[in-house]
Design a protein around this motif. Sequence first.
Motif, mmCIF file in Angstrom:
data_model
loop_
_atom_site.group_PDB
_atom_site.id
_atom_site.type_symbol
_atom_site.label_atom_id
_atom_site.label_comp_id
_atom_site.label_asym_id
_atom_site.label_seq_id
_atom_site.Cartn_x
_atom_site.Cartn_y
_atom_site.Cartn_z
ATOM 1 N N UNK A 72 -45.516 -5.486 -17.698
ATOM 2 C CA UNK A 72 -46.273 -4.854 -18.015
ATOM 3 C C UNK A 72 -46.205 -4.282 -19.530
ATOM 4 N N UNK A 73 -44.984 -4.358 -19.903
ATOM 5 C CA UNK A 73 -44.793 -3.837 -21.452
ATOM 6 C C UNK A 73 -45.294 -5.087 -22.334
ATOM 7 N N UNK A 74 -45.356 -6.280 -22.098
ATOM 8 C CA UNK A 74 -46.030 -7.271 -22.818
ATOM 9 C C UNK A 74 -47.275 -6.948 -23.499
ATOM 10 N N UNK A 75 -48.276 -6.516 -22.503
ATOM 11 C CA UNK A 75 -49.446 -5.996 -22.977
ATOM 12 C C UNK A 75 -49.564 -4.773 -23.828
ATOM 13 N N UNK A 76 -48.719 -3.871 -23.157
ATOM 14 C CA UNK A 76 -48.698 -2.608 -23.890
ATOM 15 C C UNK A 76 -48.263 -2.792 -25.662
ATOM 16 N N UNK A 77 -47.299 -3.629 -25.564
ATOM 17 C CA UNK A 77 -46.671 -4.079 -27.001
ATOM 18 C C UNK A 77 -47.888 -4.574 -27.940
ATOM 19 N N UNK A 78 -48.264 -5.744 -27.179
ATOM 20 C CA UNK A 78 -49.541 -6.186 -28.026
ATOM 21 C C UNK A 78 -50.756 -5.369 -28.719
ATOM 22 N N UNK A 79 -50.757 -4.347 -27.637
ATOM 23 C CA UNK A 79 -51.719 -3.246 -28.070
ATOM 24 C C UNK A 79 -51.058 -2.548 -29.050
ATOM 25 N N UNK A 80 -49.973 -2.310 -29.330
ATOM 26 C CA UNK A 80 -49.503 -1.607 -30.295
ATOM 27 C C UNK A 80 -49.528 -2.316 -31.503
ATOM 28 N N UNK A 81 -49.458 -3.613 -31.568
ATOM 29 C CA UNK A 81 -49.398 -4.272 -32.722
ATOM 30 C C UNK A 81 -50.830 -4.519 -33.436
ATOM 31 N N UNK A 82 -51.902 -4.361 -32.795
ATOM 32 C CA UNK A 82 -53.195 -4.366 -33.601
ATOM 33 C C UNK A 82 -54.320 -4.097 -32.308
ATOM 34 N N UNK A 83 -55.280 -3.412 -32.895
ATOM 35 C CA UNK A 83 -56.267 -2.868 -31.923
ATOM 36 C C UNK A 83 -56.855 -3.933 -31.134
ATOM 37 N N UNK A 84 -57.323 -5.290 -31.821
ATOM 38 C CA UNK A 84 -58.069 -6.351 -31.114
ATOM 39 C C UNK A 84 -57.131 -7.360 -30.666
ATOM 40 N N UNK A 186 -51.300 5.070 -24.019
ATOM 41 C CA UNK A 186 -50.614 4.067 -23.348
ATOM 42 C C UNK A 186 -50.721 4.200 -21.734
ATOM 43 N N UNK A 187 -51.490 5.330 -21.064
ATOM 44 C CA UNK A 187 -51.357 5.725 -19.954
ATOM 45 C C UNK A 187 -51.216 4.776 -19.017
ATOM 46 N N UNK A 188 -52.426 3.801 -18.717
ATOM 47 C CA UNK A 188 -52.921 2.679 -17.787
ATOM 48 C C UNK A 188 -51.212 2.084 -17.662
ATOM 49 N N UNK A 189 -50.759 1.548 -18.807
ATOM 50 C CA UNK A 189 -49.482 0.668 -18.658
ATOM 51 C C UNK A 189 -48.354 1.608 -18.196
ATOM 52 N N UNK A 190 -48.026 2.638 -18.878
ATOM 53 C CA UNK A 190 -47.132 3.521 -18.450
ATOM 54 C C UNK A 190 -46.944 3.855 -16.902
ATOM 55 N N UNK A 191 -48.228 4.186 -16.581
ATOM 56 C CA UNK A 191 -48.026 4.732 -14.866
ATOM 57 C C UNK A 191 -47.755 3.630 -14.150
ATOM 58 N N UNK A 192 -48.302 2.477 -14.425
ATOM 59 C CA UNK A 192 -47.958 1.045 -13.842
ATOM 60 C C UNK A 192 -46.314 0.847 -13.696
ATOM 61 N N UNK A 196 -43.251 0.833 -11.034
ATOM 62 C CA UNK A 196 -42.403 -0.119 -10.742
ATOM 63 C C UNK A 196 -40.913 0.480 -10.931
ATOM 64 N N UNK A 197 -40.676 1.193 -11.922
ATOM 65 C CA UNK A 197 -39.410 1.824 -12.096
ATOM 66 C C UNK A 197 -38.954 2.491 -10.881
ATOM 67 N N UNK A 198 -39.460 3.516 -10.653
ATOM 68 C CA UNK A 198 -39.378 4.247 -9.458
ATOM 69 C C UNK A 198 -39.041 3.347 -8.071
ATOM 70 N N UNK A 217 -39.242 6.933 -16.078
ATOM 71 C CA UNK A 217 -40.549 6.972 -15.425
ATOM 72 C C UNK A 217 -41.215 8.322 -15.748
ATOM 73 N N UNK A 218 -40.151 9.233 -15.750
ATOM 74 C CA UNK A 218 -40.736 10.812 -15.739
ATOM 75 C C UNK A 218 -41.130 10.777 -17.384
ATOM 76 N N UNK A 219 -40.340 10.041 -18.147
ATOM 77 C CA UNK A 219 -40.460 10.028 -19.535
ATOM 78 C C UNK A 219 -41.922 9.693 -20.009
ATOM 79 N N UNK A 220 -42.242 8.439 -19.343
ATOM 80 C CA UNK A 220 -43.544 7.909 -19.650
ATOM 81 C C UNK A 220 -44.732 8.835 -19.351
ATOM 82 N N UNK A 221 -44.522 9.670 -18.556
ATOM 83 C CA UNK A 221 -45.682 10.940 -18.176
ATOM 84 C C UNK A 221 -45.324 12.217 -18.993
ATOM 85 N N UNK A 222 -44.295 12.474 -19.220
ATOM 86 C CA UNK A 222 -44.060 13.488 -19.890
ATOM 87 C C UNK A 222 -43.926 13.553 -21.823
ATOM 88 N N UNK A 223 -43.793 12.252 -21.928
ATOM 89 C CA UNK A 223 -43.594 11.871 -23.467
ATOM 90 C C UNK A 223 -42.459 12.398 -24.036
#
Length: 590
Positions: A72-84, A186-192, A196-198, A217-223
């Motif tokens: 899941x993190x591959x997609x998240x990372x790619x989004x972090x690099x560039x909006x498109x 990044x909610x959609x990625x971090x929830x997924x 899985x971490x849980x 997993x808790x940090x992904x939700x609480x930041x």
Amino acid sequence: MLRVLYEALMRTLILLLCLFPLIMAAQTNDPNVEQLKQMTARFAPTPIRVDTSHLSSSDKQALVKLIEAARVIDSLFMEQIWSKNLETWNTVKNDHTPLGEARAHYYWINKSPWSALDAEKAFMPGVPERKPLGANFYPEDMTKEEFETWVKTLSAKEQQEATGFFTVVRRDANGKLKLVPYSEEYKQYLQRAGDLLREAAALTDNATLKKFCNERAAAFASNDYYASDIAWMDLDAPIDITFGPYETYNDELFNYKAAFETYITLRDEEESDKLKAFAAHLQEIENNLPEDPKVRNPKLGAAAPIRVVNSVFSSGDGNHGVQTAAFNLPNDEKVVAEKGAKRVMLKNIQQAKFQTVLMPIAERTLSKQQQSDVAFEPFFTHILAHELMHGLGPQQITIDGKKTSPRQQLKELYSSIEEAKADATGLFALQYMMDHEKEMKLEGVLNAGPEAERQLYTTYLASTFRTLRFGITEAHGKGMAFQFNFLVDHGGFVQNPDGTFSVNMQKIKPAVRELTHTLLTLEANGNYDAAKKMLAEMVVIRPATQKLLDRLSDIPVDIEPRFVTAGELTASTTKAPPAVPQRPTRPSRN
Ligand code: ZN
């Protein structure tokens, strides 16, 4: 309102004016299929396998969940690099022309349309000519000045968040800058990934891994990543993972924002035992270093923990461009102050690099009869020794009655000297342990004897060319040039008539001792001017060396990992999660 509109218009205009010629230039100079293949060939496809047979069956199931979470993190990372980035990637991977396939392959290696080995220059049309300096952490049209002016208007807490690891900066409806926490952006990625971490936490029978997975997993939700960073420092399990937002290199504008990465690994028990055995003798080595006894440390502090692991899978910032072979984390100073930092070394990644890059280098730079002495075991053992040696030698020095440190005294020269010191002292320490193998009870832990010595120094000679081929612009290259020239001048390394080099086994030991003494003395004296003079003389690539380095240009720069074990583990149990860009499977890639 009008002013905002006007400013927005001007920004767009300026952006268009700036980008237009660049896009045009990129279109005319875009690499063709052949050129893309050459660029891609700098990363040699290398299978990454790990033995999982010692894992309990529940841990094996947990491992599958962790690999799925990491994907899941591959997609998240790619989004972090560039909006498109994801949108562009989807177009590229569905283009099945030869050019499209060549682009897709190189795109996946870089996780973006910019080539990391070529100063982040675009390798395809229709994208900004260079990777955006602020990646997708800030609005692409935001300047440094705009950010800095805005930050001054914020409350102290908001200022901390704005310059912190875990927020992005966006524009509101009026074009004004605002903060958005990662948990929202990044909610959609971090929830997924969190789910899985849980699931992995519920499966594993190791309490420390369970704790880390749940906390993260808790940090992904609480930041709030603090508790999970602490749990990561305490992680001590057969499955060792690093999973979250960490390094800030992709934020080239400010180095504030952390990119997501994962390393799903298994602890290497054999190397962990070796480390323990070495660590037990560090004080004895310190007491015998060839340095002024006055600067010796009579009581070494506790060394930072080192974990040796084998990579099963990595993703995001942990799998693009040149592969990471070791890292120090966390970066959060609050956690470091409380718990220290941990060094993680990816042994099978080092081994893959060794096979793919170092062996071919050895074949072209060493004499025929010495090539057979190049071996992975001494290569990796020396890397371990290097890491341990950073903690030995002068740390606190006194100059004109004032307490100071080599780092403060030697300033910008320090890191080159310190890297060279760790290398040379590492060789010295290994030789010392070989010489005292029996008294130190290292039989079975460390190879000793004439063959082991030949392997240690010959492998080291080959590895100097691996470092030097990238020039002497950064600390490791500079430190290596210093050592190489010193050892040549002292007869430890000799050049053969055909241009290759050999180790002179009679002279190398005293030469390494002398080199160690010289570097430790530079640090102990903390004399900036003397160090500067010596470095000016020694940190050079001499013509005979350059001629040899020129023979290496077509050897791969790095590996492109193929996570074979991860693929096998996940293929048999689950479907790949949807909405995650999978690398295209093409016969040429396997
Ligand atoms: Zn180092």
